[in-house]
Scaffold this motif. Structure first.
Motif, mmCIF file in Angstrom:
data_model
loop_
_atom_site.group_PDB
_atom_site.id
_atom_site.type_symbol
_atom_site.label_atom_id
_atom_site.label_comp_id
_atom_site.label_asym_id
_atom_site.label_seq_id
_atom_site.Cartn_x
_atom_site.Cartn_y
_atom_site.Cartn_z
ATOM 1 N N GLU A 191 52.162 52.282 38.279
ATOM 2 C CA GLU A 191 53.062 51.136 38.114
ATOM 3 C C GLU A 191 52.783 50.052 39.150
ATOM 4 O OE1 GLU A 191 57.897 50.333 38.143
ATOM 5 O OE2 GLU A 191 57.112 52.364 37.851
ATOM 6 N N PRO A 192 52.695 48.787 38.697
ATOM 7 C CA PRO A 192 52.567 47.681 39.663
ATOM 8 C C PRO A 192 53.749 47.655 40.621
ATOM 9 C CG PRO A 192 52.091 46.932 37.431
ATOM 10 C CD PRO A 192 52.634 48.321 37.303
ATOM 11 N N VAL A 273 43.135 52.559 40.245
ATOM 12 C CA VAL A 273 43.867 51.554 39.471
ATOM 13 C C VAL A 273 43.191 51.287 38.136
ATOM 14 C CG1 VAL A 273 44.908 50.529 41.513
ATOM 15 C CG2 VAL A 273 42.724 49.620 40.681
ATOM 16 N N LEU A 278 45.125 48.913 35.581
ATOM 17 C CA LEU A 278 45.820 48.032 36.509
ATOM 18 C C LEU A 278 44.844 47.460 37.533
ATOM 19 C CD1 LEU A 278 48.938 50.335 37.016
ATOM 20 C CD2 LEU A 278 48.871 48.189 35.706
ATOM 21 N N VAL A 337 49.605 48.327 44.161
ATOM 22 C CA VAL A 337 49.117 48.264 42.794
ATOM 23 C C VAL A 337 49.625 46.968 42.162
ATOM 24 C CG1 VAL A 337 49.102 49.409 40.548
ATOM 25 C CG2 VAL A 337 49.153 50.778 42.647
ATOM 26 N N THR A 338 48.747 46.293 41.411
ATOM 27 C CA THR A 338 49.120 45.055 40.730
ATOM 28 C C THR A 338 48.735 45.153 39.260
ATOM 29 O OG1 THR A 338 46.999 43.926 41.038
ATOM 30 C CG2 THR A 338 48.583 43.810 42.868
ATOM 31 N N ASP A 339 49.086 44.109 38.511
ATOM 32 C CA ASP A 339 48.649 44.046 37.114
ATOM 33 C C ASP A 339 47.540 43.019 36.936
ATOM 34 O OD1 ASP A 339 50.094 41.760 37.476
ATOM 35 O OD2 ASP A 339 51.600 42.185 35.943
ATOM 36 N N TYR A 342 41.230 43.626 40.894
ATOM 37 C CA TYR A 342 41.089 44.417 42.115
ATOM 38 C C TYR A 342 40.629 43.462 43.205
ATOM 39 C CZ TYR A 342 39.243 47.856 45.425
ATOM 40 O OH TYR A 342 38.992 48.590 46.555
#
Length: 717
Positions: A191-192, A273, A278, A337-339, A342
């Motif tokens: 999860e972001p 990720v 993600l 973590v992001t959406d 990288y």
């Protein structure tokens, strides 16, 4: 490190610009053969990896397989993984082998499992060469030091010597772990907004470029020039990491995990990720470091050991830090973590901004030409039978490996029911009331002679090893080792071992749930033999197994099961130690027509109360198997009618076993229609091996056999 021109063009096209130095190095490592499997991935679809018992198959840090318990439930899981540390072990045998153990154990941790057993399969040049002995001693010392310090028993494995490993030894290490559904963690980011937390040793400059180093031939000066690419291990930090990981899993603080191995932080975090579809943002200066003035590329790609990357929900970060501090481990919140992409920054400056999926999966696959392996022409020696017996029994390939495994603590953890020195080890998984049998190894003589048939035989051999202990195959992982795939003859041999291993494992209904590929095992000495190490596990009710050594029971019978050569009145000696020692050649032996039924019947008969001893017949043939079964208090009198004594004693057709039983008729009935059964003779009480084969009789005392089999110990002590 340098990114190939063709790869750079793809990267530039994707990014719309030239890559930064850190990006170029990251792509060079993650698109290397070692990480991307560019030459092998097109072949790996041959393996059957699914089954009711398979919880997680290939693609994660380790596979997860459900164990049936006594009630038929499958609440207990094991993890299975295997890793190669071949090039590092040539450059620095102690640290190269030690960090191979550390890496496969961390793969186990990242699945939420506790490591319970190790198996090591080792391959070196001729034992008569001083350099081979130097590498052998250093590798065994590295494995024993690391495994003993972290408290994980090394219970199984193999050691082979072959001239073609002289410039490039192989060190393949497998690990089995224990977990369950509630503890299970994967390497898929969830999860972001979740934090990325680095736990473990501080980052230094060791192991830089290790992934790319593992993806090229070893040069003549590799022992000096490539030493910086070899990681340095700290088993005491790994032990702390094992226990800290256990606490983190118990408190359910981890969303996903990846150990830091090939390509270091960049490899672990980007793969984590990418698997979740993600991205991530990482601030590299936050990484705890042990050396001053490290730059972004060094922090990103160093392969310093004993480190884990965890995805942690924001509300759990402080608790993770507390546990790390309790175990005296470093802990850094390095990003989240992001959406998006990288991305990595260093002191506020961007150094990486790429699509994680492209970084991990964008490497183009190689379409390489493959030549069909040549078939050997028969060239049989005319050797004196008595001297041949002594030569084969004392060969380093068939002699006792006690010098190796006595350096390993194989009883730590109090689960080892049957330890090294037998056909297979047995670990007591009390949580499922199940005995877990483990066998691991390959046979370079076999696959050098006939890559496809030899690989089939290796799978059958490992299955036979667990079956003679009363277990049936559950699953396997493989480590596929080959030379430079750009050479058509080498790639043809590699393709053949993949197909052979895949076909036999499918026939045995033993899914290959994970593995590792190591190519470019070439040196100035030439390519290695194609070497498909298989680590196979089987299950049985209870933890006991029939012994390998015979009992002095004069009322019993010794039976040989499965020898097709006797049935056909001819023996194929291809791939045998006999031909290896006498510079001969021949075609490879015929394999059984119904191997699955054979393995199932062997396991059933091995567990029968009338069975006193069982032993697999393989390397060195019947002669070595018989020699291994006698003791100072229990001998054997054996008679074999044949016109070809050397063939009968030394051929190495797989899938054969020796059974000492008090119910020979029941054994014949069990194998009726499955495999031929031959009555060889009986046990004695005088510790003497007497073999009458054709018109010749060989007679040897147990003490003499013991001396012959101590070749390795006598040379190295």
């Amino acid at each position: 490190m340098s990114l190939a021109d063709s790869d750079r063009e793809l990267v530039v096209e994707e990014l719309g610009r030239e890559p930064t130095p850190a990006e170029a190095a990251l792509f060079e490592n993650l698109w290397s053969e070692h990480c991307a499997y560019r030459s092998s991935r097109p072949l790996l679809s041959a393996f059957e990896s699914e089954g009711e018992q398979v919880v997680i198959g290939p693609g994660d840090d380790a596979a997860v397989v459900a164990l049936p318990d006594s009630d038929g439930d499958e609440d207990t899981y094991i993890t299975m993984g295997i890793e190669s540390h071949n090039h590092p072990s040539y450059v620095d045998p102690f640290d190269g082998a030690a960090t191979g153990v550390g890496g496969i154990v961390r793969d186990t941790l990242s699945m939420g499992a506790y490591p319970i057993a190790l198996a090591d399969s080792l391959y070196f040049g001729g034992f008569d060469r001083e350099h081979s002995k130097y590498l052998f001693e250093g590798v065994v010392e590295g494995i024993s030091h690391y495994g003993n310090c972290i408290g994980v028993p090394t219970v199984a494995g193999s050691v082979d010597f072959h001239d073609d490993y002289e410039g490039n030894p192989l060190v393949n290490v497998a690990c089995v772990g224990l977990t369950d559904e509630e503890r299970l963690v994967t390497a898929v980011a969830q999860e972001p907004g979740n934090k990325l937390v680095l736990v473990g040793n501080a980052t230094g400059r060791d192991g830089l470029g290790g992934a790319s180093f593992a993806s090229e031939d070893l040069a003549e000066d590799a022992e000096t020039e490539d030493r910086p690419a070899v990681q340095v291990g700290d088993p005491y930090a790994e032990k702390l990491l094992i226990e800290a990981n256990e606490q983190l899993i118990e408190e359910q603080l981890i969303e996903s995990a990846r150990d830091l191995g090939a390509a270091g932080l960049g490899g672990a975090s980007s793969e984590l990720v990418a698997k979740g579809g993600l991205g991530a943002h990482i601030e590299l200066e936050r990484v705890h470091q042990r050396e001053p003035n490290m730059n972004a590329l060094e922090i990103l790609l160093a392969e310093s050991q004993e480190r884990m990357c965890y995805e942690v929900a924001p509300e759990n970060v402080d608790r993770v830090a507390d546990i790390a501090e309790r175990f005296d481990l470093g802990c850094s919140v390095i990003g989240e973590v992001t959406d998006g992409n990288y991305t990595c920054t260093f002191d506020g400056e961007p150094v990486v901004d790429v699509d994680a999926h492209f970084l991990g999966e964008g490497a183009p696959m190689n379409d390489l030409p493959a030549d069909e392996p040549d078939q050997p022409e028969p060239d049989l020696p005319d050797a004196d039978l008595e001297s041949a017996f002594e030569t084969i029994v004392s060969s380093p390939n068939t002699a006792s490996k006690r010098w190796v495994y006595r350096q390993y603590d194989h009883e730590v953890g109090i689960r080892t029911s049957v330890g090294p020195g037998d056909d297979a080890a047995i670990i007591a998984v009390r949580e499922a009331e199940t005995g877990l049998a483990i066998s691991s190894g390959a046979a370079p003589n076999w696959t050098a002679t006939a890559p496809y048939e030899g690989a089939q035989a290796i799978a059958l051999e490992n299955a036979t090893n667990v079956a003679v202990k009363g277990a049936t195959p559950l699953a396997a992982v493989d480590c596929l080792n080959g030379g430079n795939p750009e050479k058509p003859d080498v790639y043809g041999g590699f393709k053949a071992i993949v197909d052979g291993l895949a076909d036999m494992c499918a026939t045995l209904e033993a899914p290959v749930v994970g593995g590792n590929v190591s190519l470019y095992n070439d040196s100035v000495s030439g390519p290695i033999p194609p070497t498909p190490t298989l680590a196979l596990v089987g299950t049985k009710a209870g933890y006991d197994a029939p012994p390998l050594a015979v009992e002095s029971d004069s009322e019993s019978s010794l039976l040989l099961v499965g020898d097709l050569g006797l049935e056909f009145e001819s023996f194929a000696l291809g791939g045998s130690e006999y031909l290896g020692q006498h510079d001969g050649s021949d075609v490879f032996p015929t394999l059984p027509e119904e191997p699955a039924a054979l393995i199932e019947t062997i396991a059933t008969v091995a567990d029968d109360d009338a069975t006193l001893a069982t032993h697999d017949v393989s390397h060195g043939g019947l002669a070595v198997a018989l020699a291994e079964m006698v003791t100072e208090t229990a001998g054997l009198e054996v008679s074999l009618s044949t016109a070809d004594p050397a063939g009968a004693l030394f051929h190495e057709q797989p899938g054969r076993i020796l059974i000492q039983t008090t119910a020979p008729d029941a054994v014949r009935e069990a194998f009726d229609g499955v495999a031929p059964v031959v009555d060889l003779g009986s046990a004695t009480t005088d510790g003497r091996l007497e073999i009458t084969v054709g018109e010749q009789t060989l007679e040897t005392e147990a003490a003499t056999i013991s001396d012959l089999r101590e070749t390795i110990s006598s040379e190295l002590e």
